[in-house]
Design a protein around this motif. Structure first.
Motif, PDB file in Angstrom:
ATOM      1  N   ILE A   1       6.132  -3.779 -10.198  1.00 34.56           N
ATOM      2  CA  ILE A   1       4.917  -3.098  -9.730  1.00 34.56           C
ATOM      3  C   ILE A   1       3.658  -3.718 -10.333  1.00 34.56           C
ATOM      4  CG2 ILE A   1       3.705  -0.887  -9.601  1.00 34.56           C
ATOM      5  CD1 ILE A   1       6.064  -0.088  -8.229  1.00 34.56           C
ATOM      6  N   PRO A   2       3.579  -3.968 -11.643  1.00 34.28           N
ATOM      7  CA  PRO A   2       2.342  -4.565 -12.166  1.00 34.28           C
ATOM      8  C   PRO A   2       2.052  -5.935 -11.571  1.00 34.28           C
ATOM      9  CG  PRO A   2       3.664  -3.710 -13.952  1.00 34.28           C
ATOM     10  CD  PRO A   2       4.508  -3.625 -12.735  1.00 34.28           C
ATOM     11  N   ASN A   3       3.096  -6.746 -11.373  1.00 34.35           N
ATOM     12  CA  ASN A   3       2.870  -8.092 -10.854  1.00 34.35           C
ATOM     13  C   ASN A   3       2.492  -8.100  -9.382  1.00 34.35           C
ATOM     14  OD1 ASN A   3       3.249 -10.435 -12.682  1.00 34.35           O
ATOM     15  ND2 ASN A   3       5.080  -9.276 -13.220  1.00 34.35           N
ATOM     16  N   ALA A   4       3.063  -7.153  -8.646  1.00 38.31           N
ATOM     17  CA  ALA A   4       2.825  -7.154  -7.205  1.00 38.31           C
ATOM     18  C   ALA A   4       1.682  -6.226  -6.823  1.00 38.31           C
ATOM     19  CB  ALA A   4       4.098  -6.735  -6.475  1.00 38.31           C
ATOM     20  N   PHE A   5       1.067  -5.592  -7.823  1.00 40.00           N
ATOM     21  CA  PHE A   5       0.154  -4.496  -7.535  1.00 40.00           C
ATOM     22  C   PHE A   5      -0.991  -4.890  -6.601  1.00 40.00           C
ATOM     23  CE2 PHE A   5      -3.498  -1.793  -8.497  1.00 40.00           C
ATOM     24  CZ  PHE A   5      -2.944  -0.581  -8.152  1.00 40.00           C
ATOM     25  N   SER A   6      -1.638  -6.017  -6.901  1.00 44.13           N
ATOM     26  CA  SER A   6      -2.831  -6.340  -6.110  1.00 44.13           C
ATOM     27  C   SER A   6      -2.466  -6.586  -4.650  1.00 44.13           C
ATOM     28  CB  SER A   6      -3.559  -7.541  -6.707  1.00 44.13           C
ATOM     29  OG  SER A   6      -2.717  -8.650  -6.726  1.00 44.13           O
ATOM     30  N   GLN A   7      -1.308  -7.200  -4.419  1.00 42.58           N
ATOM     31  CA  GLN A   7      -0.921  -7.446  -3.022  1.00 42.58           C
ATOM     32  C   GLN A   7      -0.501  -6.171  -2.312  1.00 42.58           C
ATOM     33  OE1 GLN A   7       1.224 -10.775  -1.403  1.00 42.58           O
ATOM     34  NE2 GLN A   7       1.179 -11.710  -3.408  1.00 42.58           N
ATOM     35  N   ILE A   8       0.176  -5.279  -3.064  1.00 45.32           N
ATOM     36  CA  ILE A   8       0.545  -3.998  -2.464  1.00 45.32           C
ATOM     37  C   ILE A   8      -0.727  -3.239  -2.085  1.00 45.32           C
ATOM     38  CG2 ILE A   8       1.607  -1.755  -2.926  1.00 45.32           C
ATOM     39  CD1 ILE A   8       3.676  -3.143  -4.597  1.00 45.32           C
ATOM     40  N   LEU A   9      -1.716  -3.364  -2.965  1.00 47.70           N
ATOM     41  CA  LEU A   9      -2.994  -2.704  -2.698  1.00 47.70           C
ATOM     42  C   LEU A   9      -3.611  -3.192  -1.390  1.00 47.70           C
ATOM     43  CD1 LEU A   9      -4.713  -0.647  -4.266  1.00 47.70           C
ATOM     44  CD2 LEU A   9      -6.127  -2.560  -4.984  1.00 47.70           C
ATOM     45  N   THR A  10      -3.532  -4.509  -1.129  1.00 52.09           N
ATOM     46  CA  THR A  10      -4.063  -5.011   0.147  1.00 52.09           C
ATOM     47  C   THR A  10      -3.394  -4.301   1.310  1.00 52.09           C
ATOM     48  OG1 THR A  10      -2.698  -6.907  -0.383  1.00 52.09           O
ATOM     49  CG2 THR A  10      -4.968  -7.350   0.096  1.00 52.09           C
ATOM     50  N   GLY A  11      -2.077  -4.125   1.198  1.00 52.22           N
ATOM     51  CA  GLY A  11      -1.359  -3.451   2.274  1.00 52.22           C
ATOM     52  C   GLY A  11      -1.875  -2.043   2.479  1.00 52.22           C
ATOM     53  N   ILE A  12      -2.073  -1.318   1.387  1.00 55.10           N
ATOM     54  CA  ILE A  12      -2.558   0.058   1.485  1.00 55.10           C
ATOM     55  C   ILE A  12      -3.942   0.086   2.120  1.00 55.10           C
ATOM     56  CG2 ILE A  12      -3.160   2.132   0.183  1.00 55.10           C
ATOM     57  CD1 ILE A  12      -0.280   1.662  -0.050  1.00 55.10           C
ATOM     58  N   VAL A  13      -4.809  -0.825   1.637  1.00 55.09           N
ATOM     59  CA  VAL A  13      -6.177  -0.817   2.168  1.00 55.09           C
ATOM     60  C   VAL A  13      -6.188  -1.181   3.647  1.00 55.09           C
ATOM     61  CG1 VAL A  13      -8.485  -1.773   1.912  1.00 55.09           C
ATOM     62  CG2 VAL A  13      -7.105  -1.358  -0.093  1.00 55.09           C
ATOM     63  N   LEU A  14      -5.339  -2.148   4.024  1.00 57.55           N
ATOM     64  CA  LEU A  14      -5.236  -2.505   5.445  1.00 57.55           C
ATOM     65  C   LEU A  14      -4.779  -1.303   6.267  1.00 57.55           C
ATOM     66  CD1 LEU A  14      -3.594  -6.037   5.539  1.00 57.55           C
ATOM     67  CD2 LEU A  14      -5.838  -5.390   6.380  1.00 57.55           C
TER      68      LEU A  14
END
Lengths: 303, 296
Positions: free
Chosen positions: B194-207
């Motif tokens: 989760i910490p390593n992938a967080f920023s990319q997961i965030l892009t998905g949420i924002v999209l």
């Protein structure tokens, strides 16, 4: 011990979430069918959704749920849907083609990122907003050129829709072009070809199947889009092959008439049949792209 | 190497410029016509007695709708993504799940609207009403809760796919190092993945938020209303929605010139809301790509 139980519980929770995803997919299918089957409770028969005989005994394809004897031929709606989708593709494919070649072949990684961001930005514009601008901009510009008989027609809806689906065609095709292995290009250069020869003779022929995938997905987006065709299409269900006539599409019919039907009525169930048609068209094309992509992957070992 | 004029390049540049020009024209027209109409009153006036009164309630309804949507799409989407990448070894289950996600992404939004109406309102809502509320109309009607759920499943594929991509991009070594140290799966996911992938997961949420905020078709029969006297945080109320407001202004108005200011201003606000979300996505992606370029 507690750690292990906790671990297992977490796994089950995730499995449950995944199961919901699967369940929704099944439920969409089952519940659309369930509502559509209501039509068999009525005597009028299933053939009515394709054609009917008018009072002179002539075969007619007419969508007119509000008339004295309601007519529910889906043929004009299907034709209109495809008409608009093809106009949209005809507009967006060439644009996506050239922009993809530009960003994937001619510019540096950083410039590519920025151009891509600006181009893909269109995909984030809500379709209501796009439809509004389609009306403001395209109907003005195109109205000059073609002098429309109707201010809202299938052509404007198609062009605006094409502008809307352009980024999804562009993104897929561009990624495909970009991920073509360097070997192909370098082999071509080694044979003495220059850049433009390499692009035309090697890159483009190689990328055509990627373009096909992009186009199929673009078509999927186009056929299901609702707000643009509803706001710009003119919403008249006539069966015509003239591009400049008003259109009423499958999606437009559902969104326009769903609010006015009686629950459990024949009209109600036919709207669900329209939904099923849309669902199956997109399902079919999705599967097709999946198979295509898998075969490309297998053959060339990339993407 | 000498650079010479390349006809193909010229065409490509021209077409790209054409698209840029169209976008620029849209922005120019939007700002020049919409901006003068935006006042404090227009944005924050709570009355909706006439069209010119303001869009405060529409914005609040829109934001609240998306907020409830996130509560559902976040756990289900991220959970499915992690499950697919980290847990399942059975290729049959994986391919079935992948296929359903891929197909969900392709289903038209209006079909989601039909589905939401039939499944959530008629089946689940009416069912709950019958068994728990003695047949009173509580959940078996178009309400904000069902609209949010419909949107959640519409945006689900975006979140799942980006989560998967994010997890895929984490180097194997880090994960294996964690397992080698005796960490359990859950610990590895919580502390490493989760910490390593967080920023990319965030892009998905924002999209997903951007998509959910902008869609009008799926909420047409699941909860949106043209007019409600106020706004409440009740989950079983109808709500007003900025996109639906624009749609209505566009289609129902008799005199377009009269409401031109209102419609441009509403479109500008609606557009800006989604534009900001997009800037966030672009910023995160830019950071990721910069890291990639720096690492070679």
């Amino acid at each position: 011990m507690i750690k292990k139980i906790f671990d297992k519980l977490f796994e089950y929770l995730l499995a449950f979430f995944s199961f919901i995803t699967f369940l929704i997919m099944i439920c969409i299918f089952v519940f659309l069918i369930r509502e559509a089957l209501i039509i068999f409770e009525y005597q009028t028969g299933i053939t009515n959704i394709f054609y009917s005989w008018d009072k002179f005994g002539i075969l007619s394809f007419e969508w007119n749920p509000a008339s004295k004897t309601p007519k529910y031929s889906i043929i004009p709606l299907v034709v209109n849907s495809f008409k608009v989708a093809f106009i949209a593709l005809a507009f967006s494919i060439p644009i996506a083609f050239f922009t993809s070649i530009y960003t994937s072949q001619y510019v540096s990684l950083k410039v590519r990122f920025w151009i891509k961001t600006v181009l893909e930005f269109i995909s984030s514009i809500p379709s209501v907003v796009l439809a509004f601008f389609g009306f403001v901009i395209f109907s003005e510009i195109l109205g000059y050129i073609f002098s429309f008989e109707f201010k809202l027609n299938g052509f404007i809806a198609g062009i605006t829709l094409g502008f809307g689906i352009f980024p999804s065609v562009y993104t897929i095709y561009e990624d495909f072009l970009y991920s073509i292995p360097k070997d192909y290009k370098e082999a071509s250069y080694a044979l003495g070809a220059n850049k433009i020869q390499t692009i035309i003779k090697v890159i483009i022929p190689f990328s055509l199947q990627g373009l096909l995938v992009a186009v199929l997905l673009g078509f999927n987006r186009a056929i299901g889009e609702t707000m643009i065709v509803m706001m710009l299409g003119g919403n008249i269900p006539i069966l015509s092959y003239n591009l400049f006539d008003p259109v009423l599409t499958l999606s437009g019919t559902i969104s326009g008439e769903m609010g006015e039907v009686i629950f459990g009525d024949i009209h109600y169930s036919i709207l669900f049949i329209l939904g099923i048609i849309l669902f199956f068209i997109t399902f079919l094309f999705n599967m097709l792209t999946l198979i295509l992509m898998r075969s490309i992957k297998k053959r060339y070992n990339f993407i | 190497m000498k650079k010479h004029l390349d006809l193909l390049q010229l065409i490509c540049v021209l077409v790209t410029l054409l698209v840029f020009l169209l976008e620029g024209f849209i922005l120019y027209k939007l700002i020049s016509k919409g901006f003068p109409h935006i006042t404090y009153d227009f944005l924050f006036n709570k009355s909706v007695n006439s069209i010119e009164d303001g869009i405060y309630l529409h914005i609040v309804g829109n934001v609240f709708l998306v907020f409830i949507m996130i509560l559902f799409v976040f756990p289900i989407g991220v959970g499915t993504g992690i499950y697919l990448q980290e847990y399942v070894n059975n290729s049959f289950i994986v391919s079935i799940l992948r296929m359903s996600i891929y197909n969900l992404a392709g289903v038209p939004s209006i079909v989601y609207g039909l589905f939401g109406f039939v499944f959530f309102i008629q089946f689940i809502g009416k069912g709950i009403d019958l068994y728990f509320f003695g047949g009173n109309l509580v959940l078996g009607q178009p309400i904000i809760f069902w609209a949010s759920l419909t949107l959640a499943f519409l945006t689900l594929p975006t979140v799942v796919v980006t989560t998967e991509e994010a997890i895929k991009s984490i180097p194997r070594d880090i994960k294996e190092a964690s397992y080698a140290l005796g960490a359990s799966r859950f610990q590895t996911i919580r502390k490493i993945i989760i910490p390593n992938a967080f920023s990319q997961i965030l892009t998905g949420i924002v999209l997903a938020i951007g998509r959910g905020a902008g869609e009008v078709a799926p909420i047409l029969f699941t909860g949106v209303a043209y007019y409600t006297p106020g706004f409440s945080f009740n989950l079983n109320d109808q709500f007003m929605h900025l996109g639906y407001f624009i749609y209505n202004l566009f289609t129902q108005s008799i005199n377009f010139d009269q409401i031109e200011g209102v419609i441009y201003a509403s479109v500008l606000v609606f557009f800006t809301m989604i534009f900001i979300l997009n800037i966030i996505v672009t910023y995160i992606r830019y950071k990721i790509i910069k890291r990639k370029i720096n690492n070679g």
